[in-house]
Motif scaffolding. Structure first.
Motif, PDB file in Angstrom:
ATOM      1  N   THR A  27       0.855  -1.161   0.446  1.00 22.38           N
ATOM      2  CA  THR A  27       0.138   0.011   0.005  1.00 22.38           C
ATOM      3  C   THR A  27       0.991   0.854  -0.141  1.00 22.38           C
ATOM      4  OG1 THR A  27      -0.261   0.342   2.518  1.00 22.38           O
ATOM      5  CG2 THR A  27      -1.689  -0.815   0.851  1.00 22.38           C
ATOM      6  N   SER A  47      -7.712   8.912   2.935  1.00 21.16           N
ATOM      7  CA  SER A  47      -7.137   8.213   2.344  1.00 21.16           C
ATOM      8  C   SER A  47      -6.475   7.660   2.762  1.00 21.16           C
ATOM      9  CB  SER A  47      -5.446   9.665   1.992  1.00 21.16           C
ATOM     10  OG  SER A  47      -5.274   9.841   3.138  1.00 21.16           O
ATOM     11  N   THR A  48      -5.659   7.161   3.442  1.00 24.90           N
ATOM     12  CA  THR A  48      -5.550   5.417   4.738  1.00 24.90           C
ATOM     13  C   THR A  48      -6.003   4.844   4.652  1.00 24.90           C
ATOM     14  OG1 THR A  48      -3.970   7.059   5.505  1.00 24.90           O
ATOM     15  CG2 THR A  48      -4.087   5.394   6.269  1.00 24.90           C
ATOM     16  N   THR A  51      -7.123   3.080   1.124  1.00 26.17           N
ATOM     17  CA  THR A  51      -5.963   2.677   0.299  1.00 26.17           C
ATOM     18  C   THR A  51      -6.178   0.913   1.480  1.00 26.17           C
ATOM     19  OG1 THR A  51      -5.087   4.656   0.415  1.00 26.17           O
ATOM     20  CG2 THR A  51      -3.855   2.495   0.438  1.00 26.17           C
ATOM     21  N   HIS A  55      -7.570  -2.293  -0.408  1.00 27.98           N
ATOM     22  CA  HIS A  55      -6.368  -3.406  -0.243  1.00 27.98           C
ATOM     23  C   HIS A  55      -7.055  -4.961   0.747  1.00 27.98           C
ATOM     24  CE1 HIS A  55      -2.733  -5.415  -0.915  1.00 27.98           C
ATOM     25  NE2 HIS A  55      -2.618  -5.472  -0.185  1.00 27.98           N
ATOM     26  N   SER A 127      -6.586  14.059   3.611  1.00 29.30           N
ATOM     27  CA  SER A 127      -5.236  13.095   3.315  1.00 29.30           C
ATOM     28  C   SER A 127      -4.734  13.636   4.663  1.00 29.30           C
ATOM     29  CB  SER A 127      -4.473  13.067   1.897  1.00 29.30           C
ATOM     30  OG  SER A 127      -3.232  13.192   2.116  1.00 29.30           O
ATOM     31  N   MET A 133      -5.566  11.063  -3.653  1.00 32.52           N
ATOM     32  CA  MET A 133      -5.920  10.013  -2.924  1.00 32.52           C
ATOM     33  C   MET A 133      -7.398   9.278  -4.334  1.00 32.52           C
ATOM     34  SD  MET A 133      -8.877   9.842  -0.605  1.00 32.52           S
ATOM     35  CE  MET A 133     -10.754  10.898   0.021  1.00 32.52           C
ATOM     36  N   HIS A 135      -9.332   5.767  -4.720  1.00 35.79           N
ATOM     37  CA  HIS A 135     -10.007   4.235  -4.960  1.00 35.79           C
ATOM     38  C   HIS A 135     -11.667   4.186  -6.474  1.00 35.79           C
ATOM     39  CE1 HIS A 135     -13.922   6.397  -3.385  1.00 35.79           C
ATOM     40  NE2 HIS A 135     -13.177   7.234  -3.281  1.00 35.79           N
ATOM     41  N   ILE A 202      -5.156  -1.630  -4.386  1.00 43.35           N
ATOM     42  CA  ILE A 202      -3.620  -0.421  -4.653  1.00 43.35           C
ATOM     43  C   ILE A 202      -2.746  -1.034  -5.032  1.00 43.35           C
ATOM     44  CG2 ILE A 202      -2.526   1.411  -3.638  1.00 43.35           C
ATOM     45  CD1 ILE A 202      -5.468   1.846  -2.958  1.00 43.35           C
TER      46      ILE A 202
END
Length: 224
Positions: A27, A47-48, A51, A55, A127, A133, A135, A202
């Motif tokens: 990631t 954003s984290t 991610t 994933h 972020s 970001m 997705h 990701i």
């Protein structure tokens, strides 16, 4: 409900027999950040979180610990026509880093759409480091109050109360509240975890390399 984020991410990672190191490599996030999120020492940014759930193949309802039908029993009042009424006080909530709050709204099929009431406090951003970001899915948003800046690769768009926007979420983007007042709106993310379609991964090392890396050393206690 935010206390559920770390355990849910850790549960999904362990179930898939992945180590912190392997997920970090895939990631682009640091293993220390992942550990802090999983143990509840740190809340992820938008954003984290996107991610990680992308994933690991998690839906928002799975992250919130809701049942597979997408309803929290105490929060819904279904009638014979399958209408779902969810009271404001019963909205499942995710509070994230930097003053961003998601409230999951009523939905019958969370596999096809994720409806959210989103609040960005003054200075909040999707972020933590200002990076864009992306997705899977398509994003539809309507701003109820305040002002929010939507940034794409080469342009900023200022959204004010009454404005709406729709775009493919795999286009790199960022939300920032540059004002001194909260910004609040309704978001619908369509197709991020749609049934029958592959979930977005990701970009990172090939799966075979990740498996080799995951097995390259013993799993430490904080990775189990």
């Amino acid at each position: 409900m935010d206390d559920r984020i770390g355990p849910a991410l850790r549960e999904a990672r362990v179930r898939q027999k992945r180590t912190l190191r392997g997920v970090a490599l895939a990631t682009g996030l640091s293993a220390s950040l992942l550990s802090q999120v999983e143990t509840g020492k740190s809340q992820p940014s938008v954003s984290t979180l996107y991610t990680l759930v992308s994933h690991l193949g998690l839906s928002l309802d799975e992250l919130l610990g809701l049942d597979v039908g997408g309803r929290a029993p105490a929060a819904s009042e279904p009638d014979v026509l399958e209408t779902t009424i969810q009271r404001a006080a019963d909205n499942p909530v995710l509070d994230m880093d930097n003053g961003v709050r998601w409230e999951r709204l009523a939905v019958d099929d969370p596999r096809s759409v994720e409806p959210l009431l989103v609040t960005y406090q003054p200075g909040a951003s999707s972020s933590a480091d200002g990076g864009l970001m992306r997705h899977a899915g398509r994003e539809h948003a309507y701003l109820l109050d305040g002002e929010l800046t939507l940034r794409f690769e080469s342009a900023d768009h200022v959204l004010r109360a009454g404005d709406s926007v729709s775009f493919r979420s795999d286009r790199p983007h960022l939300y920032v509240n540059h004002t001194s007042a909260p910004a609040r709106g309704v978001w619908f993310v369509v197709g991020r975890t749609g049934s029958g379609r592959p979930r977005e991964r990701i970009a990172g090392p090939p799966a075979e390399l990740l498996r080799l890396l995951d097995g390259a050393r013993p799993v430490t206690s904080d990775e189990r």
